[in-house]
Write a protein that holds these residues in place. Structure first.
Motif, PDB file in Angstrom:
ATOM      1  N   VAL A  94       0.838  -1.201   0.000  1.00  0.00           N
ATOM      2  CA  VAL A  94       0.000   0.000   0.000  1.00  0.00           C
ATOM      3  C   VAL A  94       0.870   1.246   0.000  1.00  0.00           C
ATOM      4  O   VAL A  94       0.676   2.172  -0.797  1.00  0.00           O
ATOM      5  CB  VAL A  94      -0.941  -0.011   1.215  1.00  0.00           C
ATOM      6  CG1 VAL A  94      -1.586   1.359   1.423  1.00  0.00           C
ATOM      7  CG2 VAL A  94      -2.008  -1.087   1.053  1.00  0.00           C
ATOM      8  N   GLN A  95       1.858   1.302   0.891  1.00  0.00           N
ATOM      9  CA  GLN A  95       2.697   2.494   0.982  1.00  0.00           C
ATOM     10  C   GLN A  95       3.489   2.713  -0.299  1.00  0.00           C
ATOM     11  O   GLN A  95       3.602   3.848  -0.778  1.00  0.00           O
ATOM     12  CB  GLN A  95       3.657   2.388   2.165  1.00  0.00           C
ATOM     13  CG  GLN A  95       4.563   3.607   2.309  1.00  0.00           C
ATOM     14  CD  GLN A  95       5.258   3.669   3.640  1.00  0.00           C
ATOM     15  OE1 GLN A  95       4.599   3.652   4.685  1.00  0.00           O
ATOM     16  NE2 GLN A  95       6.579   3.726   3.633  1.00  0.00           N
ATOM     17  N   ASP A  96       4.024   1.650  -0.878  1.00  0.00           N
ATOM     18  CA  ASP A  96       4.788   1.808  -2.119  1.00  0.00           C
ATOM     19  C   ASP A  96       3.888   2.273  -3.256  1.00  0.00           C
ATOM     20  O   ASP A  96       4.314   3.059  -4.112  1.00  0.00           O
ATOM     21  CB  ASP A  96       5.475   0.498  -2.493  1.00  0.00           C
ATOM     22  CG  ASP A  96       6.677   0.204  -1.602  1.00  0.00           C
ATOM     23  OD1 ASP A  96       7.143   1.131  -0.909  1.00  0.00           O
ATOM     24  OD2 ASP A  96       7.148  -0.948  -1.592  1.00  0.00           O
ATOM     25  N   ASN A  97       2.639   1.807  -3.278  1.00  0.00           N
ATOM     26  CA  ASN A  97       1.687   2.291  -4.276  1.00  0.00           C
ATOM     27  C   ASN A  97       1.459   3.795  -4.114  1.00  0.00           C
ATOM     28  O   ASN A  97       1.448   4.540  -5.095  1.00  0.00           O
ATOM     29  CB  ASN A  97       0.358   1.551  -4.157  1.00  0.00           C
ATOM     30  CG  ASN A  97       0.230   0.398  -5.110  1.00  0.00           C
ATOM     31  OD1 ASN A  97      -0.229   0.533  -6.244  1.00  0.00           O
ATOM     32  ND2 ASN A  97       0.666  -0.771  -4.652  1.00  0.00           N
ATOM     33  N   LEU A  98       1.268   4.230  -2.879  1.00  0.00           N
ATOM     34  CA  LEU A  98       1.049   5.647  -2.632  1.00  0.00           C
ATOM     35  C   LEU A  98       2.260   6.479  -3.066  1.00  0.00           C
ATOM     36  O   LEU A  98       2.122   7.519  -3.715  1.00  0.00           O
ATOM     37  CB  LEU A  98       0.750   5.883  -1.161  1.00  0.00           C
ATOM     38  CG  LEU A  98      -0.592   5.349  -0.653  1.00  0.00           C
ATOM     39  CD1 LEU A  98      -0.646   5.394   0.873  1.00  0.00           C
ATOM     40  CD2 LEU A  98      -1.756   6.131  -1.235  1.00  0.00           C
ATOM     41  N   LEU A  99       3.454   5.986  -2.751  1.00  0.00           N
ATOM     42  CA  LEU A  99       4.662   6.758  -3.047  1.00  0.00           C
ATOM     43  C   LEU A  99       5.025   6.748  -4.521  1.00  0.00           C
ATOM     44  O   LEU A  99       5.852   7.568  -4.950  1.00  0.00           O
ATOM     45  CB  LEU A  99       5.824   6.230  -2.204  1.00  0.00           C
ATOM     46  CG  LEU A  99       5.705   6.526  -0.704  1.00  0.00           C
ATOM     47  CD1 LEU A  99       6.837   5.863   0.063  1.00  0.00           C
ATOM     48  CD2 LEU A  99       5.713   8.029  -0.444  1.00  0.00           C
ATOM     49  N   ARG A 148      -2.361   7.998  -4.412  1.00  0.00           N
ATOM     50  CA  ARG A 148      -1.202   8.056  -5.319  1.00  0.00           C
ATOM     51  C   ARG A 148      -1.249   9.336  -6.162  1.00  0.00           C
ATOM     52  O   ARG A 148      -0.238  10.018  -6.334  1.00  0.00           O
ATOM     53  CB  ARG A 148      -1.193   6.820  -6.215  1.00  0.00           C
ATOM     54  CG  ARG A 148       0.026   6.718  -7.111  1.00  0.00           C
ATOM     55  CD  ARG A 148       0.056   5.372  -7.814  1.00  0.00           C
ATOM     56  NE  ARG A 148      -1.101   5.185  -8.672  1.00  0.00           N
ATOM     57  CZ  ARG A 148      -1.953   4.168  -8.575  1.00  0.00           C
ATOM     58  NH1 ARG A 148      -1.800   3.240  -7.652  1.00  0.00           N
ATOM     59  NH2 ARG A 148      -2.962   4.072  -9.410  1.00  0.00           N
ATOM     60  N   ALA A 149      -2.455   9.663  -6.657  1.00  0.00           N
ATOM     61  CA  ALA A 149      -2.603  10.891  -7.442  1.00  0.00           C
ATOM     62  C   ALA A 149      -2.436  12.128  -6.557  1.00  0.00           C
ATOM     63  O   ALA A 149      -1.838  13.128  -6.972  1.00  0.00           O
ATOM     64  CB  ALA A 149      -3.974  10.906  -8.122  1.00  0.00           C
ATOM     65  N   TRP A 150      -2.958  12.084  -5.343  1.00  0.00           N
ATOM     66  CA  TRP A 150      -2.838  13.203  -4.407  1.00  0.00           C
ATOM     67  C   TRP A 150      -1.373  13.511  -4.133  1.00  0.00           C
ATOM     68  O   TRP A 150      -0.941  14.673  -4.152  1.00  0.00           O
ATOM     69  CB  TRP A 150      -3.560  12.820  -3.112  1.00  0.00           C
ATOM     70  CG  TRP A 150      -3.461  13.784  -1.987  1.00  0.00           C
ATOM     71  CD1 TRP A 150      -2.400  13.962  -1.126  1.00  0.00           C
ATOM     72  CD2 TRP A 150      -4.467  14.718  -1.554  1.00  0.00           C
ATOM     73  NE1 TRP A 150      -2.691  14.918  -0.199  1.00  0.00           N
ATOM     74  CE2 TRP A 150      -3.938  15.408  -0.437  1.00  0.00           C
ATOM     75  CE3 TRP A 150      -5.758  15.006  -1.985  1.00  0.00           C
ATOM     76  CZ2 TRP A 150      -4.672  16.381   0.236  1.00  0.00           C
ATOM     77  CZ3 TRP A 150      -6.486  15.979  -1.310  1.00  0.00           C
ATOM     78  CH2 TRP A 150      -5.948  16.650  -0.224  1.00  0.00           C
ATOM     79  N   ILE A 151      -0.576  12.460  -3.893  1.00  0.00           N
ATOM     80  CA  ILE A 151       0.827  12.636  -3.551  1.00  0.00           C
ATOM     81  C   ILE A 151       1.634  13.134  -4.754  1.00  0.00           C
ATOM     82  O   ILE A 151       2.710  13.717  -4.596  1.00  0.00           O
ATOM     83  CB  ILE A 151       1.383  11.320  -2.972  1.00  0.00           C
ATOM     84  CG1 ILE A 151       0.765  11.093  -1.572  1.00  0.00           C
ATOM     85  CG2 ILE A 151       2.904  11.319  -2.882  1.00  0.00           C
ATOM     86  CD1 ILE A 151       1.033   9.740  -0.987  1.00  0.00           C
ATOM     87  N   ALA A 152       1.101  12.956  -5.944  1.00  0.00           N
ATOM     88  CA  ALA A 152       1.765  13.525  -7.120  1.00  0.00           C
ATOM     89  C   ALA A 152       1.744  15.047  -7.100  1.00  0.00           C
ATOM     90  O   ALA A 152       2.507  15.691  -7.824  1.00  0.00           O
ATOM     91  CB  ALA A 152       1.089  13.014  -8.391  1.00  0.00           C
ATOM     92  N   GLY A 153       0.884  15.640  -6.279  1.00  0.00           N
ATOM     93  CA  GLY A 153       0.777  17.096  -6.217  1.00  0.00           C
ATOM     94  C   GLY A 153       0.310  17.703  -7.520  1.00  0.00           C
ATOM     95  O   GLY A 153       0.897  18.675  -8.004  1.00  0.00           O
TER      96      GLY A 153
END
Length: 231
Positions: A94-99, A148-153
């Motif tokens: 999950v974390q790697d997907n988010l990052l 994941r999209a959110w963390i892309a900024g």
């Protein structure tokens, strides 16, 4: 400002997917694309993301023409796309997907802040950060894909059918995240097929056979009659 102007495209079956379609989005807008199967919602999102090439028309972001750019180049310009079903990279955690969303960012401290904010927004994910993403339930997959999209900024967030199959609590969490993205000054364009899901919009665009048949506030949609427009 995002401008998708005079887009025309036929689908693989030869049917008209987009018919001289034009939409605009300003920072802070939450645009809902409402329509049934084949209305052109996904075609429009994929075209803006660079995953589909129109036969005519242009896509511009703050005046810059993106029409010749592919999906990775558009992502680097700040356009993030979340496909239907909350697609995840199943073998990864999950974390790697988010990052994965942070691939173009160099501000590691800010990335960590965004990750922490997302896990606070969806605490169910915090307890499963090391879990394999392929083992997640539908609502959890949507939360990961959106995160994941959110963390892309991104400057523009495109989301295709994020509410399908979710219960009331999960739907509220997704709706809150979309509104928060708008509050952060992003353009959010979200495709849905249920009129009730349009209530979160700043503007609703009803599509039918690749054409825009209505554009207005959720209140104006209720007055016009969503059922009649969707026939």
């Amino acid at each position: 400002m995002l401008e998708a102007r005079d887009l025309c495209m036929h689908g693989p079956d030869g049917a008209l997917a987009l018919a001289n379609l034009t939409i605009f989005g300003h920072p802070g807008d939450l645009l809902i694309l409402l329509g049934g199967h084949g209305a052109g919602k996904s075609a429009l999102l994929r075209t803006v993301a660079g995953l589909a090439r129109p036969e005519a028309g242009t896509v511009r972001l703050d005046g810059a023409d993106l029409s010749a750019l592919g999906p990775h180049a558009r992502a680097a310009r700040g356009i993030a796309y979340v496909g239907d079903g909350g697609r995840v990279v199943e073998p990864l955690s999950v974390q790697d997907n988010l990052l994965l969303g942070a691939w173009r960012r160099r501000d590691r401290r800010a990335v960590h802040t965004d990750l922490s904010e997302w896990l606070h927004r969806f605490p169910v994910l915090a307890g499963m950060s090391r879990r394999r993403a392929g083992d997640l339930e539908a609502a959890e997959r949507v939360a990961v894909a959106l995160g994941r999209a959110w963390i892309a900024g991104p400057r523009v967030l495109l989301v295709d059918e994020p509410f399908t199959g979710l219960d009331g609590e999960a739907r509220a969490g997704v709706a809150g995240a979309l509104r928060a993205a708008c509050d952060a000054g992003r353009v959010v364009i979200c495709a849905v097929h249920e009129p009730d899901d349009a209530s979160i919009a700043s503007r609703v665009n009803v599509l039918s056979n690749g054409r825009l048949v209505f554009s207005g506030s959720p209140g104006a949609l209720a007055t016009a009659g969503a059922a009649a427009l969707l026939e």
